[in-house]
Enzyme design. Structure first.
Site, PDB file in Angstrom:
ATOM      1  N   CYS A 106       0.964  -1.303  -0.058  1.00 39.71           N
ATOM      2  CA  CYS A 106       0.121   0.159   0.003  1.00 39.71           C
ATOM      3  C   CYS A 106       0.667   1.435   0.033  1.00 39.71           C
ATOM      4  O   CYS A 106       1.627   1.470  -0.822  1.00 39.71           O
ATOM      5  CB  CYS A 106      -0.889  -0.220   1.289  1.00 39.71           C
ATOM      6  SG  CYS A 106      -2.194   1.004   1.011  1.00 39.71           S
ATOM      7  N   HIS A 107       0.890   2.133   0.972  1.00 40.96           N
ATOM      8  CA  HIS A 107       1.493   3.339   1.133  1.00 40.96           C
ATOM      9  C   HIS A 107       2.993   3.181   1.581  1.00 40.96           C
ATOM     10  O   HIS A 107       3.725   3.736   1.984  1.00 40.96           O
ATOM     11  CB  HIS A 107       0.757   4.252   2.117  1.00 40.96           C
ATOM     12  CG  HIS A 107      -0.599   4.954   1.349  1.00 40.96           C
ATOM     13  ND1 HIS A 107      -1.654   4.356   1.262  1.00 40.96           N
ATOM     14  CD2 HIS A 107      -0.568   6.133   0.828  1.00 40.96           C
ATOM     15  CE1 HIS A 107      -2.474   5.301   0.661  1.00 40.96           C
ATOM     16  NE2 HIS A 107      -1.892   6.154   0.239  1.00 40.96           N
TER      17      HIS A 107
END
Length: 174
Positions: A106-107
């Site tokens: 993800c991030h």
């Protein structure tokens, strides 16, 4: 128990994506790995985006890359905080220099961007940071999981089964 005897460090800070922290930890433990959590402070309770707590075993500065076989960076908003710690950046760089497995979802790519280790790498992430990943020199792919040597990257919670299958393979070989 494919990972018996392997030691893995997972980074944590407030607002981690609950599934992206806990699912990998639990799967790796099921495979026999020893998994520790490192946060800004040791024995600190960090709360995920959906309210699930995680208590750190160690503080970032006490972690030595040579004592671990792999490192995990969860997603959520935590990576934007995690990447602000020089000791984390050094830890990621050391893991990369020694070609130890690095898992990111993800991030989490933000931490690897700040560590300046993505030049020439094939990766994935949440599409929201695609431009950031490409601006750091990576080739971004819209795939559930991308393996480039020791780097295993994934997009989001629905991709967790694919991510962990590949991450476990890379750690086992590592």
């Amino acid at each position: 128990m494919r990972l018996a005897g392997k030691k893995i460090i997972s980074l944590v800070h407030h607002d981690f994506e609950d599934l992206e922290l806990w699912y990998p930890i639990l799967r790796l433990k099921e495979e026999g790995a020893i998994v520790h959590l490192a946060g800004e402070k040791a024995n600190e309770t960090y709360i995920g985006k959906y309210g699930v707590p995680a208590i750190s075993d160690y503080e970032y500065g006490s972690i030595k890359a040579e004592e671990y076989d792999a490192i995990l960076v969860p997603g959520g908003w935590a990576p934007d905080k995690i990447r602000r710690f020089p000791e984390v950046i050094s830890l990621i760089q050391s893991m990369e220099e020694n070609k130890k497995p690095i898992g990111q979802i993800c991030h989490a790519g933000w931490v690897l961007i700040s560590a300046k280790i993505l030049q020439g790498k094939n990766v994935t992430s949440t599409p929201g940071i695609k431009d950031d990943m490409e601006n750091a020199g990576a080739t971004w792919m819209d795939e559930p999981v991308v393996v480039d040597g020791n780097l295993v990257s994934s997009r989001r919670p629905p991709d967790l089964p694919d991510y962990l299958r590949e991450l476990i393979n890379v750690i086992e070989k590592g």
